[in-house]
Structure formats: structure tokens, C-alpha cells
Design a protein around this motif. Structure first.
Motif, PDB file in Angstrom:
ATOM      1  N   PHE A  15      -2.736 -11.426  -5.145  1.00  0.00           N
ATOM      2  CA  PHE A  15      -2.366 -11.490  -6.168  1.00  0.00           C
ATOM      3  C   PHE A  15      -2.550 -12.864  -6.962  1.00  0.00           C
ATOM      4  CE2 PHE A  15      -0.268  -6.694  -6.451  1.00  0.00           C
ATOM      5  CZ  PHE A  15      -1.409  -6.174  -7.326  1.00  0.00           C
ATOM      6  N   ALA A  16      -1.806 -13.329  -5.960  1.00  0.00           N
ATOM      7  CA  ALA A  16      -2.315 -15.135  -6.210  1.00  0.00           C
ATOM      8  C   ALA A  16      -3.334 -15.053  -6.337  1.00  0.00           C
ATOM      9  CB  ALA A  16      -1.220 -15.822  -5.575  1.00  0.00           C
ATOM     10  N   GLY A  17      -4.233 -14.961  -5.580  1.00  0.00           N
ATOM     11  CA  GLY A  17      -5.807 -15.963  -5.359  1.00  0.00           C
ATOM     12  C   GLY A  17      -6.522 -15.110  -6.358  1.00  0.00           C
ATOM     13  N   PHE A  18      -5.483 -13.683  -6.615  1.00  0.00           N
ATOM     14  CA  PHE A  18      -6.972 -12.902  -8.299  1.00  0.00           C
ATOM     15  C   PHE A  18      -6.533 -13.787  -9.104  1.00  0.00           C
ATOM     16  CE2 PHE A  18      -6.241  -8.248  -7.106  1.00  0.00           C
ATOM     17  CZ  PHE A  18      -7.153  -8.611  -5.998  1.00  0.00           C
ATOM     18  N   ALA A  19      -5.682 -14.460  -9.626  1.00  0.00           N
ATOM     19  CA  ALA A  19      -4.563 -14.987 -10.490  1.00  0.00           C
ATOM     20  C   ALA A  19      -6.024 -16.527 -10.663  1.00  0.00           C
ATOM     21  CB  ALA A  19      -3.631 -16.019 -10.239  1.00  0.00           C
ATOM     22  N   VAL A  20      -5.703 -17.087  -9.508  1.00  0.00           N
ATOM     23  CA  VAL A  20      -6.798 -18.180  -9.418  1.00  0.00           C
ATOM     24  C   VAL A  20      -8.427 -18.201  -9.248  1.00  0.00           C
ATOM     25  CG1 VAL A  20      -7.254 -20.188  -7.301  1.00  0.00           C
ATOM     26  CG2 VAL A  20      -4.991 -19.565  -7.236  1.00  0.00           C
ATOM     27  N   MET A  21      -8.749 -16.667  -8.867  1.00  0.00           N
ATOM     28  CA  MET A  21     -10.275 -16.673  -8.891  1.00  0.00           C
ATOM     29  C   MET A  21     -10.116 -16.093 -10.850  1.00  0.00           C
ATOM     30  SD  MET A  21     -10.277 -14.434  -5.292  1.00  0.00           S
ATOM     31  CE  MET A  21     -12.791 -14.289  -5.799  1.00  0.00           C
ATOM     32  N   THR A 130       6.164   2.185   7.381  1.00  0.00           N
ATOM     33  CA  THR A 130       4.859   2.347   7.388  1.00  0.00           C
ATOM     34  C   THR A 130       4.684   1.897   6.435  1.00  0.00           C
ATOM     35  OG1 THR A 130       5.963   5.427   7.169  1.00  0.00           O
ATOM     36  CG2 THR A 130       4.397   4.512   5.607  1.00  0.00           C
ATOM     37  N   LEU A 131       5.029   0.706   5.735  1.00  0.00           N
ATOM     38  CA  LEU A 131       4.377  -0.348   4.850  1.00  0.00           C
ATOM     39  C   LEU A 131       4.009  -1.209   4.957  1.00  0.00           C
ATOM     40  CD1 LEU A 131       7.112  -0.495   1.803  1.00  0.00           C
ATOM     41  CD2 LEU A 131       4.440   0.798   1.407  1.00  0.00           C
ATOM     42  N   VAL A 132       4.973  -1.984   6.268  1.00  0.00           N
ATOM     43  CA  VAL A 132       4.423  -2.476   7.879  1.00  0.00           C
ATOM     44  C   VAL A 132       2.982  -2.293   8.153  1.00  0.00           C
ATOM     45  CG1 VAL A 132       5.100  -4.098   9.769  1.00  0.00           C
ATOM     46  CG2 VAL A 132       6.851  -3.832   7.462  1.00  0.00           C
ATOM     47  N   SER A 133       3.479  -1.191   8.532  1.00  0.00           N
ATOM     48  CA  SER A 133       1.225  -0.495   9.086  1.00  0.00           C
ATOM     49  C   SER A 133       0.595  -0.489   8.402  1.00  0.00           C
ATOM     50  CB  SER A 133       1.818   0.859   9.458  1.00  0.00           C
ATOM     51  OG  SER A 133       3.139   0.737  10.401  1.00  0.00           O
ATOM     52  N   LEU A 134       1.081   0.422   6.989  1.00  0.00           N
ATOM     53  CA  LEU A 134      -0.040  -0.398   5.335  1.00  0.00           C
ATOM     54  C   LEU A 134      -0.443  -1.764   5.657  1.00  0.00           C
ATOM     55  CD1 LEU A 134      -1.580   1.578   3.639  1.00  0.00           C
ATOM     56  CD2 LEU A 134       0.299   1.543   2.177  1.00  0.00           C
ATOM     57  N   SER A 135       0.547  -2.124   5.541  1.00  0.00           N
ATOM     58  CA  SER A 135      -0.242  -3.877   5.269  1.00  0.00           C
ATOM     59  C   SER A 135      -0.888  -4.962   6.705  1.00  0.00           C
ATOM     60  CB  SER A 135       0.949  -4.580   5.015  1.00  0.00           C
ATOM     61  OG  SER A 135       1.862  -3.997   4.040  1.00  0.00           O
ATOM     62  N   LEU A 136      -0.695  -4.117   7.516  1.00  0.00           N
ATOM     63  CA  LEU A 136      -1.636  -4.355   8.870  1.00  0.00           C
ATOM     64  C   LEU A 136      -2.651  -3.687   8.484  1.00  0.00           C
ATOM     65  CD1 LEU A 136      -2.067  -5.626  11.915  1.00  0.00           C
ATOM     66  CD2 LEU A 136      -0.682  -3.525  12.954  1.00  0.00           C
ATOM     67  N   ALA A 137      -2.779  -2.631   8.422  1.00  0.00           N
ATOM     68  CA  ALA A 137      -3.808  -1.260   8.412  1.00  0.00           C
ATOM     69  C   ALA A 137      -4.925  -2.360   7.157  1.00  0.00           C
ATOM     70  CB  ALA A 137      -4.401  -0.192   8.537  1.00  0.00           C
ATOM     71  N   THR A 138      -4.050  -2.703   6.418  1.00  0.00           N
ATOM     72  CA  THR A 138      -5.413  -3.610   5.321  1.00  0.00           C
ATOM     73  C   THR A 138      -5.910  -5.122   5.363  1.00  0.00           C
ATOM     74  OG1 THR A 138      -3.600  -1.999   3.362  1.00  0.00           O
ATOM     75  CG2 THR A 138      -5.099  -3.989   2.682  1.00  0.00           C
ATOM     76  N   LEU A 139      -5.151  -5.532   6.640  1.00  0.00           N
ATOM     77  CA  LEU A 139      -5.609  -6.689   7.320  1.00  0.00           C
ATOM     78  C   LEU A 139      -6.963  -6.827   7.774  1.00  0.00           C
ATOM     79  CD1 LEU A 139      -3.022  -8.964   6.892  1.00  0.00           C
ATOM     80  CD2 LEU A 139      -4.470  -8.929   5.421  1.00  0.00           C
ATOM     81  N   VAL A 140      -6.733  -5.750   8.906  1.00  0.00           N
ATOM     82  CA  VAL A 140      -7.529  -5.272   9.911  1.00  0.00           C
ATOM     83  C   VAL A 140      -8.987  -4.619   9.387  1.00  0.00           C
ATOM     84  CG1 VAL A 140      -8.033  -3.751  11.821  1.00  0.00           C
ATOM     85  CG2 VAL A 140      -5.572  -4.809  11.822  1.00  0.00           C
ATOM     86  N   VAL A 141      -8.006  -3.784   8.902  1.00  0.00           N
ATOM     87  CA  VAL A 141     -10.009  -3.018   8.036  1.00  0.00           C
ATOM     88  C   VAL A 141     -10.680  -4.080   6.643  1.00  0.00           C
ATOM     89  CG1 VAL A 141     -10.733  -0.850   6.068  1.00  0.00           C
ATOM     90  CG2 VAL A 141      -8.877  -0.426   8.353  1.00  0.00           C
ATOM     91  N   SER A 155     -15.255 -11.514  -0.039  1.00  0.00           N
ATOM     92  CA  SER A 155     -15.747 -10.296  -0.854  1.00  0.00           C
ATOM     93  C   SER A 155     -14.407  -9.659  -0.783  1.00  0.00           C
ATOM     94  CB  SER A 155     -16.746  -9.809   0.118  1.00  0.00           C
ATOM     95  OG  SER A 155     -16.382  -9.493   1.267  1.00  0.00           O
ATOM     96  N   PRO A 156     -13.238  -9.331   0.620  1.00  0.00           N
ATOM     97  CA  PRO A 156     -12.499  -8.763  -0.059  1.00  0.00           C
ATOM     98  C   PRO A 156     -11.491  -8.902  -1.274  1.00  0.00           C
ATOM     99  CG  PRO A 156     -12.097  -8.937   1.707  1.00  0.00           C
ATOM    100  CD  PRO A 156     -13.403  -9.572   1.273  1.00  0.00           C
ATOM    101  N   LEU A 157     -11.668 -11.001  -1.722  1.00  0.00           N
ATOM    102  CA  LEU A 157     -10.569 -11.365  -2.740  1.00  0.00           C
ATOM    103  C   LEU A 157     -11.527 -10.465  -4.088  1.00  0.00           C
ATOM    104  CD1 LEU A 157      -9.253 -14.020  -1.842  1.00  0.00           C
ATOM    105  CD2 LEU A 157      -7.486 -11.825  -2.511  1.00  0.00           C
ATOM    106  N   THR A 158     -12.963 -10.836  -3.812  1.00  0.00           N
ATOM    107  CA  THR A 158     -13.741 -10.941  -5.319  1.00  0.00           C
ATOM    108  C   THR A 158     -14.127  -8.889  -5.395  1.00  0.00           C
ATOM    109  OG1 THR A 158     -14.653 -12.729  -3.717  1.00  0.00           O
ATOM    110  CG2 THR A 158     -16.094 -11.444  -5.749  1.00  0.00           C
ATOM    111  N   GLU A 159     -14.243  -7.675  -4.612  1.00  0.00           N
ATOM    112  CA  GLU A 159     -14.420  -6.995  -5.091  1.00  0.00           C
ATOM    113  C   GLU A 159     -12.607  -5.775  -5.707  1.00  0.00           C
ATOM    114  OE1 GLU A 159     -16.884  -4.939  -5.404  1.00  0.00           O
ATOM    115  OE2 GLU A 159     -18.133  -7.259  -5.092  1.00  0.00           O
ATOM    116  N   GLY A 160     -11.761  -7.201  -4.511  1.00  0.00           N
ATOM    117  CA  GLY A 160     -10.334  -6.955  -5.211  1.00  0.00           C
ATOM    118  C   GLY A 160      -9.693  -6.947  -6.832  1.00  0.00           C
ATOM    119  N   LEU A 161     -10.641  -8.068  -7.060  1.00  0.00           N
ATOM    120  CA  LEU A 161     -10.313  -8.770  -8.550  1.00  0.00           C
ATOM    121  C   LEU A 161     -11.412  -8.151  -9.284  1.00  0.00           C
ATOM    122  CD1 LEU A 161      -9.711 -10.831 -10.339  1.00  0.00           C
ATOM    123  CD2 LEU A 161     -11.184 -12.427  -9.641  1.00  0.00           C
TER     124      LEU A 161
END
Length: 319
Positions: A15-21, A130-141, A155-161
Motif C-alpha cells: 500500500f505504501a507503493g500504491f501511495a507513491v505511485m 495459512t496467512l504466511v503461505s498466502l503471502s508467499l503464494a502472492t509473491l511467487v505468483v 506491472s503487479p503494483l501498477t495493476e494492483g493500484l
């Protein structure tokens, strides 16, 4: 040890990346307002534990005021519909690979932490597997998607924003409504609700008590917009004092099926805007309640099934 703090830190950095962008997005006429909103959201994840109750309360009020004044939408590096369609045709079914890979990684990570022994338990907090695994899965994907589809590294941050700006203030609802449930629990609302319910509805039959709890979870979720907000109220008022203490039910089974009953209410309420109104907006549907109308039959059927399951599975064989 990797636990909830690291997961919050990762979310805060996103979300900090979203703020900067947002601040650098000249195509967004309200870029400063968006930057403030996402920056404060990032601060809640990164430093919420250090702000205290007053600090977090003021942060939420400023975010609500900022959202009320109106947020803009990201317009930087927008990809036109024709280019997206051409890319989709080129990649075909491979587009579904990242989405399918996330639950696989989450399941593997959760089971790995649970059965990995002491060495894994030292590395990852088992309670947050579960939450740690979800975070890892998000980064890997995210990394895989950039490589697989040959996209820019940001692009993940751009499209996420762009997605976050489309959802807007509704992104706050899960956290805020869950916090509301905790406040209600501390204020003793559950006890008051339980006393009122027992006066109105007969609790001399186990099935009646189960039905009241399941229907109450769904009903409070409809009113409050989130099952996590309804859970402490109905569990403290009905589940624990009646289903567990009076009828000897299994707390784990009762609470699990009770949450599923609450999720049935989530399918029915416009107050769960991030689930039910945002998709209609993202898909440009003429009927803003089209998602709720489509989900309603499933919600009622599942609520009936959950009631039967709790009555059958959550209590000893001989009541």
C-alpha cells in the motif's frame, strides 16, 4: 520467526507503493488525495501497533474524511481493451495458471508447516501458517506472472493500484467491520443480545437453539456487513452459554459452522460492498445488486445445510 507481523509489513509495503505511485500519477486529478488515503492505509499495517487506540482512531477518521471528499482512479500506463484482448488470445489458458497456483501453494505451505516438524515451526509461526503461505503464494505468483507473460517488473503494483482505486474506500471494510465486532464484544453487546434472544425465542430444544444461532449469525452479518463483526456478538450471546454450556456442544465445530452461516449473510448484504457491490462496478453491470441476486439462492440453501450440519455434527450422539 515469520508470523503476522511480517505479513502486515508486506501488506503495508504494497500500500505504501500504491501511495507513491498515486502521487506520481499525473493522469489522476486527485492523486494527492489518493496518495494520502493509501499512505495512511499503509501506515495502519506498518505501525498500527505503535499508534495506540487514539492514534488508530484518528487515522481511520482521516481516511474516512479523505474518502468522503472523493478519490480518483489511476490512469498511468493504462492498457486499452483491444491490447488486453489480443494478449488474452495469445496466452490462452495459461492466463489461469497463476490463479490456480495460489491455492496450491497455500495448501502445500499450510500442510508443510503443520507436519514439517520442529525445524519448520522455528521458521514459521504455526498459528499463522495459512496467512504466511498466502503471502508467499502472492509473491511467487507475481514473479511468475511477470516472467510468464513478459510484463514490466512493476506491472503487479501498477495493476494492483488500478484495481485498488476501482474498489476505493471499500477496501477498508474487512478491517473496520472486524474491529467493530471486537468493540461490540468488549462492550458486552453479546450478553445483551443473548439475553434478548432467549426471552423472545424458545431454547428448550437443541434444534431451535442451533437454528437461532445460525440464523442470527446470517442476520447480524447482513446488518453489519461482515461475519467477523457478527461472530463475537452471536457466539458470546448464544453459542457459548447455550449450545456449549447447556447442550454440551463441541466449541470448535459450533464456531466453524457458525462462521459459515455468517458467510451466508455476506452473500446477501450490500453492506459487504467489497464483495457484492465492487464486482458489479468492475464488470460495469447495469444492476448494482446483480451479484446479490445471483448469490441469494446459494446463500439460503447453504444456511439450511449449515443448520443441519451443526445439529448433527457438533453434539454428542445422545443429546
Amino acid at each position: 520467526m515469520i508470523g503476522l507481523s511480517q505479513v502486515y509489513a508486506l501488506a503495508g509495503l504494497v500500500f505504501a507503493g500504491f501511495a507513491v505511485m498515486s502521487l506520481r500519477d499525473a493522469a489522476n486529478p486527485r492523486r494527492r488525495r489518493n496518495a494520502l488515503f493509501w499512505g495512511l492505509f499503509a501506515l495502519s499495517f506498518l505501525a498500527g501497533d505503535h499508534l495506540g487506540d487514539l492514534g488508530n482512531g484518528l487515522l481511520v477518521l482521516v481516511m474516512a474524511l479523505t474518502a468522503a471528499l472523493g478519490l480518483g482512479r489511476s490512469g498511468a500506463d493504462a492498457v486499452d481493451a483491444e491490447t488486453r484482448a489480443a494478449s488474452a488470445r495469445a496466452h490462452g489458458l495459461r492466463l489461469f495458471l497463476p490463479a490456480l497456483l495460489i491455492p496450491v501453494i497455500v495448501l502445500a505451505g499450510s500442510l508443510g508447516v503443520r507436519h514439517g516438524g520442529a525445524a519448520v515451526a522455528v521458521l514459521v509461526d504455526p498459528k499463522q501458517a495459512t496467512l504466511v503461505s498466502l503471502s508467499l503464494a502472492t509473491l511467487v505468483v507475481a514473479v511468475l506472472s511477470v516472467r510468464l507473460f513478459r510484463q514490466p517488473i512493476l506491472s503487479p503494483l501498477t495493476e494492483g493500484l488500478r484495481l485498488a482505486d476501482t474498489v476505493g474506500w471499500m477496501a477498508l471494510l474487512p478491517q473496520m467491520l472486524a474491529a467493530l465486532g471486537a468493540v461490540f464484544a468488549l462492550a458486552g453487546v453479546g450478553a445483551v443480545v443473548g439475553e434478548t434472544i432467549t426471552r423472545v425465542f424458545p431454547m428448550d430444544a437443541r434444534l431451535a437453539a442451533v437454528a437461532v444461532y445460525c440464523l442470527g449469525m446470517a442476520g447480524f452479518t447482513v446488518l453489519m456487513g461482515n461475519a467477523f463483526a457478527a461472530f463475537p456478538v452471536m457466539t458470546a450471546g448464544v453459542a457459548l452459554p447455550i449450545l456449549v454450556k447447556v447442550y454440551g456442544g463441541d466449541p470448535a465445530a459450533i464456531c466453524a459452522i457458525g462462521m459459515l452461516s455468517g458467510f451466508c449473510g455476506t452473500l446477501l448484504t450490500p453492506l459487504a460492498a467489497n464483495f457484492n457491490l465492487a464486482p458489479a462496478a468492475l464488470l460495469d453491470l447495469d444492476d448494482r445488486y446483480a451479484v446479490i441476486r445471483a448469490q441469494a439462492p446459494t446463500a439460503f440453501i447453504l444456511l439450511l445445510v449449515n443448520t443441519v450440519l451443526m445439529h448433527v455434527l457438533a453434539f454428542p450422539a445422545h443429546p
